[in-house]
Design a protein around this motif. Sequence first.
Motif, PDB file in Angstrom:
ATOM      1  N   GLN A  51      -3.103  -6.769   8.393  1.00 40.48           N
ATOM      2  CA  GLN A  51      -1.646  -6.772   8.524  1.00 40.48           C
ATOM      3  C   GLN A  51      -1.016  -7.965   7.800  1.00 40.48           C
ATOM      4  O   GLN A  51       0.093  -7.859   7.289  1.00 40.48           O
ATOM      5  N   ALA A  52      -1.728  -9.088   7.738  1.00 39.57           N
ATOM      6  CA  ALA A  52      -1.205 -10.266   7.043  1.00 39.57           C
ATOM      7  C   ALA A  52      -1.288 -10.104   5.528  1.00 39.57           C
ATOM      8  O   ALA A  52      -0.464 -10.647   4.799  1.00 39.57           O
ATOM      9  N   ARG A  53      -2.261  -9.345   5.058  1.00 40.74           N
ATOM     10  CA  ARG A  53      -2.508  -9.215   3.609  1.00 40.74           C
ATOM     11  C   ARG A  53      -1.772  -8.049   2.968  1.00 40.74           C
ATOM     12  O   ARG A  53      -1.410  -8.090   1.801  1.00 40.74           O
ATOM     13  N   PHE A  54      -1.553  -6.960   3.741  1.00 41.58           N
ATOM     14  CA  PHE A  54      -1.014  -5.724   3.168  1.00 41.58           C
ATOM     15  C   PHE A  54       0.293  -5.309   3.841  1.00 41.58           C
ATOM     16  O   PHE A  54       0.472  -5.480   5.039  1.00 41.58           O
ATOM     17  N   ASP A  55       1.165  -4.729   3.032  1.00 45.10           N
ATOM     18  CA  ASP A  55       2.409  -4.134   3.519  1.00 45.10           C
ATOM     19  C   ASP A  55       2.154  -2.634   3.627  1.00 45.10           C
ATOM     20  O   ASP A  55       2.110  -1.932   2.617  1.00 45.10           O
ATOM     21  N   GLN A  85      -7.475   1.584  19.256  1.00 42.43           N
ATOM     22  CA  GLN A  85      -8.882   1.201  19.137  1.00 42.43           C
ATOM     23  C   GLN A  85      -9.135   0.271  17.955  1.00 42.43           C
ATOM     24  O   GLN A  85     -10.246  -0.185  17.751  1.00 42.43           O
ATOM     25  N   GLY A  86      -8.104  -0.001  17.139  1.00 48.21           N
ATOM     26  CA  GLY A  86      -8.257  -0.891  16.001  1.00 48.21           C
ATOM     27  C   GLY A  86      -8.691  -0.204  14.725  1.00 48.21           C
ATOM     28  O   GLY A  86      -9.150  -0.847  13.786  1.00 48.21           O
ATOM     29  N   ASP A  87      -8.555   1.122  14.678  1.00 44.09           N
ATOM     30  CA  ASP A  87      -8.873   1.880  13.473  1.00 44.09           C
ATOM     31  C   ASP A  87      -7.604   2.057  12.649  1.00 44.09           C
ATOM     32  O   ASP A  87      -6.509   2.167  13.198  1.00 44.09           O
ATOM     33  N   LEU A  88      -7.744   2.105  11.335  1.00 47.41           N
ATOM     34  CA  LEU A  88      -6.606   2.349  10.452  1.00 47.41           C
ATOM     35  C   LEU A  88      -6.549   3.842  10.170  1.00 47.41           C
ATOM     36  O   LEU A  88      -7.553   4.444   9.768  1.00 47.41           O
ATOM     37  N   TRP A  89      -5.394   4.461  10.367  1.00 50.23           N
ATOM     38  CA  TRP A  89      -5.258   5.900  10.207  1.00 50.23           C
ATOM     39  C   TRP A  89      -4.115   6.225   9.242  1.00 50.23           C
ATOM     40  O   TRP A  89      -3.006   5.738   9.410  1.00 50.23           O
ATOM     41  N   ASP A  90      -4.437   7.041   8.239  1.00 50.90           N
ATOM     42  CA  ASP A  90      -3.475   7.526   7.249  1.00 50.90           C
ATOM     43  C   ASP A  90      -3.154   8.975   7.628  1.00 50.90           C
ATOM     44  O   ASP A  90      -3.909   9.887   7.297  1.00 50.90           O
ATOM     45  N   HIS A 141      -5.455   5.052  -2.718  1.00 47.60           N
ATOM     46  CA  HIS A 141      -4.492   4.042  -2.282  1.00 47.60           C
ATOM     47  C   HIS A 141      -5.038   3.164  -1.150  1.00 47.60           C
ATOM     48  O   HIS A 141      -4.525   2.090  -0.884  1.00 47.60           O
ATOM     49  N   LEU A 142      -6.113   3.616  -0.490  1.00 46.47           N
ATOM     50  CA  LEU A 142      -6.725   2.856   0.592  1.00 46.47           C
ATOM     51  C   LEU A 142      -7.819   1.904   0.096  1.00 46.47           C
ATOM     52  O   LEU A 142      -8.290   1.053   0.845  1.00 46.47           O
ATOM     53  N   ARG A 143      -8.228   2.045  -1.146  1.00 49.49           N
ATOM     54  CA  ARG A 143      -9.331   1.243  -1.711  1.00 49.49           C
ATOM     55  C   ARG A 143      -9.088  -0.261  -1.607  1.00 49.49           C
ATOM     56  O   ARG A 143     -10.012  -1.005  -1.276  1.00 49.49           O
ATOM     57  N   PRO A 144      -7.867  -0.795  -1.831  1.00 48.43           N
ATOM     58  CA  PRO A 144      -7.685  -2.248  -1.683  1.00 48.43           C
ATOM     59  C   PRO A 144      -8.013  -2.754  -0.273  1.00 48.43           C
ATOM     60  O   PRO A 144      -8.547  -3.848  -0.116  1.00 48.43           O
ATOM     61  N   ILE A 145      -7.724  -1.957   0.739  1.00 49.88           N
ATOM     62  CA  ILE A 145      -8.022  -2.358   2.122  1.00 49.88           C
ATOM     63  C   ILE A 145      -9.532  -2.363   2.338  1.00 49.88           C
ATOM     64  O   ILE A 145     -10.084  -3.291   2.938  1.00 49.88           O
ATOM     65  N   ILE A 146     -10.212  -1.335   1.844  1.00 46.05           N
ATOM     66  CA  ILE A 146     -11.677  -1.260   1.969  1.00 46.05           C
ATOM     67  C   ILE A 146     -12.327  -2.434   1.252  1.00 46.05           C
ATOM     68  O   ILE A 146     -13.226  -3.091   1.798  1.00 46.05           O
ATOM     69  N   ASP A 147     -11.879  -2.721   0.040  1.00 46.10           N
ATOM     70  CA  ASP A 147     -12.438  -3.836  -0.727  1.00 46.10           C
ATOM     71  C   ASP A 147     -12.196  -5.167  -0.016  1.00 46.10           C
ATOM     72  O   ASP A 147     -13.075  -6.037   0.012  1.00 46.10           O
ATOM     73  N   PHE A 148     -11.015  -5.326   0.570  1.00 48.05           N
ATOM     74  CA  PHE A 148     -10.681  -6.544   1.304  1.00 48.05           C
ATOM     75  C   PHE A 148     -11.605  -6.724   2.510  1.00 48.05           C
ATOM     76  O   PHE A 148     -12.164  -7.805   2.725  1.00 48.05           O
ATOM     77  N   ILE A 165       0.875  -1.176   0.000  1.00 49.21           N
ATOM     78  CA  ILE A 165       0.000   0.000   0.000  1.00 49.21           C
ATOM     79  C   ILE A 165       0.906   1.219   0.000  1.00 49.21           C
ATOM     80  O   ILE A 165       1.813   1.329   0.831  1.00 49.21           O
ATOM     81  N   LEU A 166       0.685   2.112  -0.939  1.00 50.56           N
ATOM     82  CA  LEU A 166       1.485   3.336  -1.013  1.00 50.56           C
ATOM     83  C   LEU A 166       1.024   4.330   0.047  1.00 50.56           C
ATOM     84  O   LEU A 166      -0.093   4.248   0.550  1.00 50.56           O
ATOM     85  N   SER A 167       1.864   5.286   0.354  1.00 56.25           N
ATOM     86  CA  SER A 167       1.492   6.316   1.323  1.00 56.25           C
ATOM     87  C   SER A 167       0.660   7.415   0.674  1.00 56.25           C
ATOM     88  O   SER A 167       0.163   8.300   1.354  1.00 56.25           O
ATOM     89  N   HIS A 168       0.481   7.326  -0.647  1.00 58.54           N
ATOM     90  CA  HIS A 168      -0.307   8.309  -1.390  1.00 58.54           C
ATOM     91  C   HIS A 168      -0.766   7.653  -2.695  1.00 58.54           C
ATOM     92  O   HIS A 168      -0.271   6.593  -3.063  1.00 58.54           O
ATOM     93  N   SER A 169      -1.701   8.290  -3.359  1.00 58.86           N
ATOM     94  CA  SER A 169      -2.169   7.786  -4.650  1.00 58.86           C
ATOM     95  C   SER A 169      -1.420   8.492  -5.770  1.00 58.86           C
ATOM     96  O   SER A 169      -1.279   9.717  -5.731  1.00 58.86           O
ATOM     97  N   PRO A 170      -0.944   7.770  -6.770  1.00 61.55           N
ATOM     98  CA  PRO A 170      -0.267   8.409  -7.902  1.00 61.55           C
ATOM     99  C   PRO A 170      -1.154   9.432  -8.618  1.00 61.55           C
ATOM    100  O   PRO A 170      -0.664  10.400  -9.168  1.00 61.55           O
ATOM    101  N   SER A 171      -2.478   9.228  -8.549  1.00 63.85           N
ATOM    102  CA  SER A 171      -3.401  10.147  -9.218  1.00 63.85           C
ATOM    103  C   SER A 171      -3.597  11.449  -8.447  1.00 63.85           C
ATOM    104  O   SER A 171      -4.215  12.373  -8.949  1.00 63.85           O
ATOM    105  N   GLY A 172      -3.107  11.503  -7.205  1.00 60.21           N
ATOM    106  CA  GLY A 172      -3.297  12.690  -6.380  1.00 60.21           C
ATOM    107  C   GLY A 172      -4.498  12.589  -5.453  1.00 60.21           C
ATOM    108  O   GLY A 172      -4.724  13.452  -4.621  1.00 60.21           O
ATOM    109  N   SER A 173      -5.267  11.518  -5.573  1.00 60.37           N
ATOM    110  CA  SER A 173      -6.408  11.294  -4.692  1.00 60.37           C
ATOM    111  C   SER A 173      -5.905  11.036  -3.271  1.00 60.37           C
ATOM    112  O   SER A 173      -4.881  10.391  -3.071  1.00 60.37           O
ATOM    113  N   ALA A 174      -6.659  11.514  -2.286  1.00 65.86           N
ATOM    114  CA  ALA A 174      -6.273  11.299  -0.890  1.00 65.86           C
ATOM    115  C   ALA A 174      -6.756   9.956  -0.360  1.00 65.86           C
ATOM    116  O   ALA A 174      -6.449   9.597   0.775  1.00 65.86           O
TER     117      ALA A 174
END
Length: 112
Positions: A71-75, A85-90, A20-27, A8-17
């Motif tokens: 954590q097992a699926r994504f780097d 609290q178990g929330d993912l924060w960017d 880059h988080l969409r794969p985690i949401i879809d998972f 998972i990148l720290s940003h989206s190449p397209s400039g979207s904020a």
Amino acid sequence: MKPEKQPILSHSPSGSATEHLRPIIDFLTAQGNPPTPRPSYLRLNPDGFYVDRDGVGEFLFEQPLDVEAVQARFDLPPSIGFTRQGDLWDSPNRKGIMQSRPDFSKPIVWDL
């Protein structure tokens, strides 16, 4: 042999904020954790994130996030991680993926 983690990148190449988080949401959605309907006090963006007036965005799920499975699926890069609290924060993008919390802005009504 362990499958390779999806980076998972720290940003989206397209400039979207949030792109880059969409794969985690879809998972998480594919794992059976449905997104929460929109809280009335937040604006829904086309990407599915609710954004407050300060630009902080949240993607809300009904159930707690499966931290171990993510954590097992994504780097994840150092700028994206889990809270106590178990929330993912960017941090750089001020976006979170989290379980919906009750709306405490409404009065509690007791049935007596």
